[in-house]
Write a protein that holds these residues in place. Structure first.
Motif, PDB file in Angstrom:
ATOM      1  N   UNK A 212       2.409 -13.240   3.608  1.00  0.00           N
ATOM      2  CA  UNK A 212       1.717 -14.314   4.326  1.00  0.00           C
ATOM      3  C   UNK A 212       0.772 -13.676   5.338  1.00  0.00           C
ATOM      4  N   UNK A 213      -0.505 -14.039   5.222  1.00  0.00           N
ATOM      5  CA  UNK A 213      -1.514 -13.571   6.173  1.00  0.00           C
ATOM      6  C   UNK A 213      -2.137 -14.826   6.750  1.00  0.00           C
ATOM      7  N   UNK A 214      -1.689 -15.206   7.929  1.00  0.00           N
ATOM      8  CA  UNK A 214      -2.134 -16.477   8.497  1.00  0.00           C
ATOM      9  C   UNK A 214      -1.587 -17.615   7.647  1.00  0.00           C
ATOM     10  N   UNK A 215      -2.488 -18.456   7.141  1.00  0.00           N
ATOM     11  CA  UNK A 215      -2.065 -19.583   6.295  1.00  0.00           C
ATOM     12  C   UNK A 215      -2.237 -19.294   4.812  1.00  0.00           C
ATOM     13  N   UNK A 216      -2.584 -18.065   4.459  1.00  0.00           N
ATOM     14  CA  UNK A 216      -2.858 -17.694   3.074  1.00  0.00           C
ATOM     15  C   UNK A 216      -1.716 -16.834   2.536  1.00  0.00           C
ATOM     16  N   UNK A 217      -1.346 -17.063   1.282  1.00  0.00           N
ATOM     17  CA  UNK A 217      -0.353 -16.227   0.611  1.00  0.00           C
ATOM     18  C   UNK A 217      -1.075 -15.224  -0.272  1.00  0.00           C
ATOM     19  N   UNK A 218      -0.602 -13.986  -0.250  1.00  0.00           N
ATOM     20  CA  UNK A 218      -1.165 -12.924  -1.077  1.00  0.00           C
ATOM     21  C   UNK A 218      -0.045 -12.410  -1.969  1.00  0.00           C
ATOM     22  N   UNK A 219      -0.237 -12.515  -3.278  1.00  0.00           N
ATOM     23  CA  UNK A 219       0.760 -12.052  -4.236  1.00  0.00           C
ATOM     24  C   UNK A 219       0.317 -10.685  -4.731  1.00  0.00           C
ATOM     25  N   UNK A 220       1.213  -9.712  -4.673  1.00  0.00           N
ATOM     26  CA  UNK A 220       0.861  -8.362  -5.104  1.00  0.00           C
ATOM     27  C   UNK A 220       2.033  -7.690  -5.794  1.00  0.00           C
ATOM     28  N   UNK A 221       1.703  -6.902  -6.803  1.00  0.00           N
ATOM     29  CA  UNK A 221       2.717  -6.102  -7.466  1.00  0.00           C
ATOM     30  C   UNK A 221       3.031  -4.904  -6.584  1.00  0.00           C
ATOM     31  N   UNK A 222       4.292  -4.518  -6.584  1.00  0.00           N
ATOM     32  CA  UNK A 222       4.733  -3.405  -5.757  1.00  0.00           C
ATOM     33  C   UNK A 222       4.021  -2.109  -6.068  1.00  0.00           C
ATOM     34  N   UNK A 223       3.593  -1.927  -7.321  1.00  0.00           N
ATOM     35  CA  UNK A 223       2.880  -0.706  -7.702  1.00  0.00           C
ATOM     36  C   UNK A 223       1.633  -0.502  -6.849  1.00  0.00           C
ATOM     37  N   UNK A 224       1.013  -1.588  -6.409  1.00  0.00           N
ATOM     38  CA  UNK A 224      -0.219  -1.484  -5.628  1.00  0.00           C
ATOM     39  C   UNK A 224       0.033  -1.023  -4.202  1.00  0.00           C
ATOM     40  N   UNK A 225       1.247  -1.212  -3.715  1.00  0.00           N
ATOM     41  CA  UNK A 225       1.523  -0.837  -2.321  1.00  0.00           C
ATOM     42  C   UNK A 225       2.438   0.368  -2.208  1.00  0.00           C
ATOM     43  N   UNK A 226       2.784   1.003  -3.350  1.00  0.00           N
ATOM     44  CA  UNK A 226       3.587   2.218  -3.310  1.00  0.00           C
ATOM     45  C   UNK A 226       2.772   3.299  -2.614  1.00  0.00           C
ATOM     46  N   UNK A 227       3.412   4.034  -1.753  1.00  0.00           N
ATOM     47  CA  UNK A 227       2.746   5.107  -1.024  1.00  0.00           C
ATOM     48  C   UNK A 227       2.438   4.691   0.398  1.00  0.00           C
ATOM     49  N   UNK A 228       2.122   5.687   1.195  1.00  0.00           N
ATOM     50  CA  UNK A 228       1.724   5.418   2.573  1.00  0.00           C
ATOM     51  C   UNK A 228       0.309   4.867   2.582  1.00  0.00           C
ATOM     52  N   UNK A 229      -0.096   4.338   3.711  1.00  0.00           N
ATOM     53  CA  UNK A 229      -1.422   3.737   3.847  1.00  0.00           C
ATOM     54  C   UNK A 229      -2.501   4.732   3.430  1.00  0.00           C
ATOM     55  N   UNK A 230      -2.375   5.969   3.842  1.00  0.00           N
ATOM     56  CA  UNK A 230      -3.379   6.985   3.503  1.00  0.00           C
ATOM     57  C   UNK A 230      -3.492   7.162   1.992  1.00  0.00           C
ATOM     58  N   UNK A 231      -2.351   7.130   1.294  1.00  0.00           N
ATOM     59  CA  UNK A 231      -2.354   7.288  -0.162  1.00  0.00           C
ATOM     60  C   UNK A 231      -3.011   6.093  -0.840  1.00  0.00           C
ATOM     61  N   UNK A 232      -2.777   4.893  -0.304  1.00  0.00           N
ATOM     62  CA  UNK A 232      -3.419   3.705  -0.880  1.00  0.00           C
ATOM     63  C   UNK A 232      -4.932   3.801  -0.717  1.00  0.00           C
ATOM     64  N   UNK A 233      -5.396   4.301   0.428  1.00  0.00           N
ATOM     65  CA  UNK A 233      -6.834   4.472   0.645  1.00  0.00           C
ATOM     66  C   UNK A 233      -7.419   5.503  -0.313  1.00  0.00           C
ATOM     67  N   UNK A 234      -6.703   6.579  -0.555  1.00  0.00           N
ATOM     68  CA  UNK A 234      -7.186   7.604  -1.485  1.00  0.00           C
ATOM     69  C   UNK A 234      -7.329   7.040  -2.896  1.00  0.00           C
ATOM     70  N   UNK A 235      -6.378   6.197  -3.313  1.00  0.00           N
ATOM     71  CA  UNK A 235      -6.481   5.589  -4.647  1.00  0.00           C
ATOM     72  C   UNK A 235      -7.729   4.723  -4.751  1.00  0.00           C
ATOM     73  N   UNK A 236      -8.058   4.011  -3.693  1.00  0.00           N
ATOM     74  CA  UNK A 236      -9.259   3.182  -3.684  1.00  0.00           C
ATOM     75  C   UNK A 236     -10.498   4.057  -3.799  1.00  0.00           C
TER      76      UNK A 236
END
Length: 117
Positions: free
Chosen positions: A65-89
């Motif tokens: 939940x981000x404010x009044x919006x729901x965000x659905x995400x697969x866990x595979x997309x958030x695996x890793x630390x923030x820095x690792x997620x940025x590197x994948x992008x």
């Protein structure tokens, strides 16, 4: 930078409300709480009663939940630390944001490019 449905996966997830929609462990499905800690492979949540539990990210589907919006995400997309997620992008994997109507409510679905919804 403020967290929005489009950029939450490039921020620390601590402080967001989350529900587990799907998980290999059936006992975790439907559990909700606030993220109080995040590791590379798990989220630590505190539910309304104050109970703390750890949920693995891999093979799970989460509703944030981000404010009044729901965000659905697969866990595979958030695996890793923030820095690792940025590197994948940066490596071109990027993320695609779609709007999905589910049970009469609009949700933001974040997915890797090339996935079929």
């Amino acid at each position: 930078m403020r967290r929005t449905p489009w950029n939450i996966f490039f921020h620390v997830l601590v402080g967001l409300e989350v529900c587990v929609l799907s998980h290999p462990d059936p006992a975790m499905v439907g559990r909700c709480g606030v993220v109080i800690d995040e590791t590379a492979r798990t989220l630590v949540l505190r539910d309304k009663s104050g109970k703390v539990f750890r949920v693995t990210k891999r093979d799970a589907i989460f509703e944030f939940r981000v404010g009044r919006v729901s965000v659905i995400a697969e866990g595979e997309l958030i695996v890793g630390r923030v820095e690792e997620r940025l590197k994948r992008l940066e490596k071109g994997r990027g993320l695609v944001v779609r709007y999905v109507l589910r049970e009469g409510r609009w949700y933001t679905r974040v997915e890797a490019p090339g996935e079929n919804v």
